[in-house]
Design a protein around this motif. Structure first.
Motif, PDB file in Angstrom:
ATOM      1  N   ASP A  30       0.269   6.502  -0.984  1.00 19.09           N
ATOM      2  CA  ASP A  30      -0.866   6.380  -1.889  1.00 19.09           C
ATOM      3  C   ASP A  30      -0.423   6.947  -3.234  1.00 19.09           C
ATOM      4  O   ASP A  30       0.002   8.100  -3.320  1.00 19.09           O
ATOM      5  CB  ASP A  30      -2.063   7.162  -1.334  1.00 19.09           C
ATOM      6  CG  ASP A  30      -3.301   7.040  -2.207  1.00 19.09           C
ATOM      7  OD1 ASP A  30      -3.211   7.350  -3.412  1.00 19.09           O
ATOM      8  OD2 ASP A  30      -4.369   6.665  -1.692  1.00 19.09           O
ATOM      9  N   LEU A  37       1.054   6.186   3.843  1.00 18.60           N
ATOM     10  CA  LEU A  37       0.025   5.280   4.342  1.00 18.60           C
ATOM     11  C   LEU A  37       0.479   4.643   5.653  1.00 18.60           C
ATOM     12  O   LEU A  37       1.466   3.895   5.679  1.00 18.60           O
ATOM     13  CB  LEU A  37      -0.281   4.190   3.315  1.00 18.60           C
ATOM     14  CG  LEU A  37      -0.961   4.638   2.029  1.00 18.60           C
ATOM     15  CD1 LEU A  37      -1.092   3.470   1.061  1.00 18.60           C
ATOM     16  CD2 LEU A  37      -2.327   5.239   2.315  1.00 18.60           C
ATOM     17  N   ALA A  40       0.213   0.070   6.652  1.00 21.07           N
ATOM     18  CA  ALA A  40       0.462  -0.885   5.579  1.00 21.07           C
ATOM     19  C   ALA A  40       1.356  -2.010   6.106  1.00 21.07           C
ATOM     20  O   ALA A  40       2.250  -1.785   6.914  1.00 21.07           O
ATOM     21  CB  ALA A  40       1.112  -0.196   4.386  1.00 21.07           C
ATOM     22  N   SER A  52       4.450  -3.222  10.334  1.00 24.98           N
ATOM     23  CA  SER A  52       3.499  -2.296   9.721  1.00 24.98           C
ATOM     24  C   SER A  52       4.092  -0.895   9.751  1.00 24.98           C
ATOM     25  O   SER A  52       4.889  -0.550  10.635  1.00 24.98           O
ATOM     26  CB  SER A  52       2.161  -2.320  10.456  1.00 24.98           C
ATOM     27  OG  SER A  52       2.334  -2.042  11.829  1.00 24.98           O
ATOM     28  N   SER A  74       1.191  -4.669   1.459  1.00 23.91           N
ATOM     29  CA  SER A  74      -0.256  -4.787   1.248  1.00 23.91           C
ATOM     30  C   SER A  74      -0.995  -3.865   2.202  1.00 23.91           C
ATOM     31  O   SER A  74      -0.507  -3.536   3.291  1.00 23.91           O
ATOM     32  CB  SER A  74      -0.712  -6.236   1.457  1.00 23.91           C
ATOM     33  OG  SER A  74      -0.458  -6.668   2.779  1.00 23.91           O
ATOM     34  N   PHE A  75      -2.181  -3.453   1.776  1.00 29.95           N
ATOM     35  CA  PHE A  75      -3.032  -2.581   2.579  1.00 29.95           C
ATOM     36  C   PHE A  75      -4.454  -2.745   2.063  1.00 29.95           C
ATOM     37  O   PHE A  75      -4.671  -2.762   0.845  1.00 29.95           O
ATOM     38  CB  PHE A  75      -2.572  -1.129   2.469  1.00 29.95           C
ATOM     39  CG  PHE A  75      -3.161  -0.216   3.514  1.00 29.95           C
ATOM     40  CD1 PHE A  75      -2.985  -0.472   4.858  1.00 29.95           C
ATOM     41  CD2 PHE A  75      -3.891   0.904   3.150  1.00 29.95           C
ATOM     42  CE1 PHE A  75      -3.511   0.365   5.826  1.00 29.95           C
ATOM     43  CE2 PHE A  75      -4.424   1.746   4.102  1.00 29.95           C
ATOM     44  CZ  PHE A  75      -4.234   1.476   5.447  1.00 29.95           C
ATOM     45  N   TYR A  78      -6.104  -1.499  -1.417  1.00 35.58           N
ATOM     46  CA  TYR A  78      -5.050  -1.168  -2.383  1.00 35.58           C
ATOM     47  C   TYR A  78      -4.534  -2.453  -3.029  1.00 35.58           C
ATOM     48  O   TYR A  78      -4.643  -3.544  -2.467  1.00 35.58           O
ATOM     49  CB  TYR A  78      -3.885  -0.448  -1.709  1.00 35.58           C
ATOM     50  CG  TYR A  78      -4.202   0.965  -1.277  1.00 35.58           C
ATOM     51  CD1 TYR A  78      -3.868   2.051  -2.076  1.00 35.58           C
ATOM     52  CD2 TYR A  78      -4.839   1.206  -0.064  1.00 35.58           C
ATOM     53  CE1 TYR A  78      -4.157   3.343  -1.679  1.00 35.58           C
ATOM     54  CE2 TYR A  78      -5.139   2.491   0.340  1.00 35.58           C
ATOM     55  CZ  TYR A  78      -4.798   3.564  -0.476  1.00 35.58           C
ATOM     56  OH  TYR A  78      -5.093   4.837  -0.086  1.00 35.58           O
ATOM     57  N   THR A  80      -1.775  -5.047  -3.918  1.00 36.28           N
ATOM     58  CA  THR A  80      -0.538  -5.481  -3.286  1.00 36.28           C
ATOM     59  C   THR A  80       0.640  -5.243  -4.226  1.00 36.28           C
ATOM     60  O   THR A  80       0.551  -5.470  -5.438  1.00 36.28           O
ATOM     61  CB  THR A  80      -0.620  -6.964  -2.911  1.00 36.28           C
ATOM     62  OG1 THR A  80      -1.683  -7.136  -1.964  1.00 36.28           O
ATOM     63  CG2 THR A  80       0.682  -7.456  -2.289  1.00 36.28           C
ATOM     64  N   GLU A 108      -6.046  -9.638   2.105  1.00 36.78           N
ATOM     65  CA  GLU A 108      -4.985  -8.699   2.436  1.00 36.78           C
ATOM     66  C   GLU A 108      -4.891  -8.411   3.931  1.00 36.78           C
ATOM     67  O   GLU A 108      -3.919  -7.812   4.389  1.00 36.78           O
ATOM     68  CB  GLU A 108      -5.209  -7.388   1.676  1.00 36.78           C
ATOM     69  CG  GLU A 108      -5.141  -7.555   0.160  1.00 36.78           C
ATOM     70  CD  GLU A 108      -5.619  -6.311  -0.570  1.00 36.78           C
ATOM     71  OE1 GLU A 108      -6.045  -5.363   0.107  1.00 36.78           O
ATOM     72  OE2 GLU A 108      -5.566  -6.297  -1.809  1.00 36.78           O
ATOM     73  N   ASN A 123     -12.931   2.009   7.007  1.00 33.40           N
ATOM     74  CA  ASN A 123     -12.358   2.816   5.937  1.00 33.40           C
ATOM     75  C   ASN A 123     -13.420   3.544   5.131  1.00 33.40           C
ATOM     76  O   ASN A 123     -14.619   3.420   5.379  1.00 33.40           O
ATOM     77  CB  ASN A 123     -11.454   1.965   5.027  1.00 33.40           C
ATOM     78  CG  ASN A 123     -12.215   0.858   4.320  1.00 33.40           C
ATOM     79  OD1 ASN A 123     -13.377   1.015   3.971  1.00 33.40           O
ATOM     80  ND2 ASN A 123     -11.559  -0.272   4.113  1.00 33.40           N
TER      81      ASN A 123
END
Length: 750
Positions: A30, A37, A40, A52, A74-75, A78, A80, A108, A123
């Motif tokens: 992050d 993270l 991701a 991942s 990507s996440f 967030y 990309t 994403e 989240n």
């Protein structure tokens, strides 16, 4: 010929390693908090499948041909990131990727076999834009999970999921940062799970899965599991004040204790606290008070080792109106929000210490060590039957205990590539011990006089478990997950009302798991989960019965599809089955054991998430179940088990400016007793949240029950007798759901 075959086999395994190839490894962070993270998605256009990141935010690609590549990371939530790298023959290329927060987009969300249905995630954006009074209400965000409060906010909520009335946690495993929440052999019932010690603003995300298919999840994991993850690092200091109807107010603050220099070095230390007060909407004021305090450290002890250390304390005290009978309201004896015995209430506290150590080994493995301790106190006064058993003094009871809970979770994960196939092997051990003193059920009067002690004793319960979990990538489209778990229990009890000796019994259970995933394309994935789980029974039940049915097993299967028919539409469906060998449930309210039956549940889950525009999101959950007792033709129903539920809503999230959410939840009518002669009526309730967000502050308005619907939050078929009645009556007893309840919040950042 024999030697030729051996030569070819060795060559098949060794030659790929001798070819001209390189390795790419890296860590995703992050950009604001410098926190790694996990989860991701990292892809290379020329390499299928992608992978991942693990819990340390790390990823690794092996056996890459030399040349130029574009790495896409990507996440959800967030922006990309795309990085250009060059792979050199025989060398390892390292990459650090820093993702910046961005607008949430369903584009994403990736459907591919490398992270096949690993975990589903709620989240911080979901949590922040839905009306939440406490951390327990975050459970409502799990698709198909409903909760109900029947003690005014201080007691753990009743939970419903997949055709289960889970009471307070009998068949769902709840954890916070890996630390257990469910209390075994609790004074108020097996599996009692009180999440009120978690501060909602500190919840970073919530992981969950349904069914008994996960080797690292042990006791109570039959309907599913939920793990709350609190913030490792605080983005900025926060102060918050809430004011609402019914003399409700709340204050919250969270402050960083280290400067920016230490943050850049990967060190974080913050403190947070909250205080709640409310008289609530009942006729009798509840004088509800709750305090939470927490201090958390997270930092790099070395480039490969991270330490997370948390200390927290929770205290709550309240009065409540309890469950009231339909007839008392119909006859005008009390109002819909009234009470027969308003002397009910309770007091509870929990102090926690949680230490987690995460280490990446030299061989690329991941080593996890966790030690936890809790000191827990509980005292609850209830009256469910009023004057049924004692026409003079009433039937009030006290349930009380003092508990020390401690344990250890450890595991090691290693990634290998046998025959070119990616394999992830995890071996783990878990240990938990509960020492409960003075576990009590007593007949009382006015919360001050003890008339009779019905149960009083000390409990010593140990649970040790070990498991192995193997995830194997079989080509581009197939993935296999196999696991095996063993649990050992030792239940000990000393009855202080008797002169007999301390008694103990032991039992063990083996739980195999197997799942298969097929990714047909980047839009469709089909999976089959199968497995065996269990829920343990109360020590005060199994010891007198010399250990019979200590660990009733459960057998389940899920056949599901994850589908993206459009880039911004995600649909998940699952047809599921769960068979329980014993519904052997200890009823803490009465201190008795209900007759046990075998049960069978099957159902269908449907979840859809659709992004209507750049900032507008719709979600829908529909869950159908058919729960039945096996071999009970005359009375086949499982009381209070939900049959049809649905939840959904619209969420507008633009970051700055106006944001908000309007949501509904629906629970259909369901049987309240075994022959369905008494019915618990369903409800449809709508909630709303609106926030005006600026960089330094947020002004919010939340409304529970927007249309002021009259509804019953919890219902029970109970036999009771009022003071002037000559005979008992068996009918619905309920706790009224919230009327229109508005709250205004002001949040400051610095």
């Amino acid at each position: 010929m024999k030697y030729l075959f051996t030569f070819l086999l060795v060559g098949w395994m060794v030659l790929p390693a001798l070819a001209h190839q390189g390795t790419l490894q890296g860590v995703v962070y992050d950009a604001q908090t410098r926190k790694p993270l996990a989860g991701a998605v990292v892809t290379l256009p020329a390499v299928v499948p992608g992978i991942s990141t693990n819990e340390a935010g790390a990823f690794k690609f092996r056996r890459l041909d030399p040349g130029a590549y574009e790495v896409t990371v990507s996440f959800v939530g967030y922006q990309t990131s795309t990085e250009k790298i060059t792979i050199v023959d025989g060398e390892t290329t390292s990459l650090s990727v820093y993702l910046r927060p961005g607008v949430v987009t369903l584009e994403e969300v990736k459907v591919f076999s490398a992270n096949a249905h690993d975990q589903q995630l709620i989240n911080a954006i979901d949590i922040g834009l839905r009306p939440v009074n406490n951390s327990q209400e975050v459970l409502r965000m799990v698709p198909g999970l409903f909760i109900g409060q029947h003690a005014g906010g201080g007691k753990a909520e009743q939970i419903f999921l997949r055709g289960f009335d889970l009471d307070h946690g009998t068949d769902i495993r709840l954890t916070v940062d890996g630390m257990p929440v469910n209390m075994v052999s609790h004074a108020h019932g097996q599996g009692y799970a009180d999440l009120h010690f978690v501060i909602p603003e500190l919840i970073e995300n919530v992981h969950f899965k349904k069914g008994p298919y996960f080797a690292d999840k042990g006791n109570f994991t039959t309907a599913g599991w939920v793990d709350f993850r609190t913030k490792e690092r605080l983005e900025r200091n926060i102060g918050k004040v809430e004011v609402g109807q019914f003399n409700t107010w709340r204050a919250f603050a969270a402050v960083n204790l280290l400067g920016e220099t230490m943050k850049e070095k990967g060190q974080s230390l913050y403190a947070a606290s909250e205080f709640n007060y409310s008289d609530s909407y009942f006729d009798s004021p509840q004088h509800f008070k709750r305090f939470n305090g927490l201090v958390k450290y997270n930092g790099q002890l070395s480039p490969k080792t991270t330490l997370s250390l948390t200390g927290s304390h929770f205290y709550s005290k309240w009065n409540h109106s309890g469950q009231i009978p339909d007839r008392a309201v119909a006859e005008g004896l009390i109002s819909f929000f009234g009470a027969i015995d308003d002397r009910e209430g309770g007091e509870t506290s929990r102090t926690n210490v949680n230490a987690q150590l995460l280490t990446q080994t030299a061989r690329g493995g991941l080593l996890r060590n966790q030690f936890f301790y809790s000191r827990y106190l509980f005292e609850l006064y209830s009256n469910f039957t009023f004057f049924l058993n004692d026409p003079v003094n009433g039937d009030q009871i006290r349930q009380k205990e003092a508990r020390d809970l401690f344990g250890y979770n450890g595991s090691y994960t290693l990634v290998a590539y046998p025959g070119g196939h990616r394999s992830e092997t995890t071996i783990g051990v878990q240990y938990r011990q509960d020492l409960t003193g003075g576990s009590e059920l007593s007949h009382t009067k006015d919360r001050v006089e003890t008339l009779e002690r019905k149960q009083y004793g000390d409990i010593n319960e140990l649970n040790a478990g070990a498991y192995v979990d193997e995830q194997l990538q079989l080509g581009e489209r197939w993935r296999l997950n196999a696991g095996l778990r063993f649990d050992f229990f030792r239940n000990g009890y000393r009855d202080r009302l008797q002169t007999g000796p301390y008694q103990s019994v032991t039992a063990g259970i083996v739980s195999p798991k197997l799942s298969l995933y097929y990714t047909a394309s980047d839009r469709v994935q089909v999976y089959l989960n199968t497995g065996k789980g269990f829920h343990s029974n109360d020590t005060r039940v199994v010891v007198p019965q010399n250990g019979r049915q200590v660990l009733p097993p459960a057998y389940g299967s899920d056949l599901g599809v994850i589908w993206k028919p459009a880039p911004k539409l995600l649909v998940q469906t699952a047809f599921w089955y769960l068979g329980m060998a014993q519904e052997f449930v200890y009823v803490g309210d009465e201190g008795v054991v209900e007759p046990s039956v075998k049960s069978r549940r099957l159902g269908l889950d449907l979840t859809a998430r659709y992004q209507l525009g750049r900032q507008l999101y719709a979600d829908l959950d529909v869950n159908w179940a058919r729960p039945r007792a096996v071999g009970e033709e005359a009375a086949p129903y499982l009381p209070l088990a939900p049959l049809l539920t649905s939840a959904g809503g619209l969420t507008y999230y633009a970051g700055k400016g106006l944001n908000g959410s309007v949501r509904y939840r629906y629970m259909g009518d369901r049987p309240a007793n075994e022959d369905n002669s008494i019915v618990a009526k369903g409800y449809f309730v709508t909630d709303m949240q609106v926030n005006y967000t600026r960089p330094r502050y947020v002004i919010g308005l939340s409304v529970n029950n927007l249309f002021n619907t009259r509804w019953k939050e919890t219902q029970f078929a109970t036999e009771s007798r009022l003071k002037n009645e000559t005979a008992p009556v068996d009918e619905i007893h309920f706790t009224a759901g919230s009327p229109f309840f508005g709250r205004v919040t002001m949040t400051f950042f610095w």
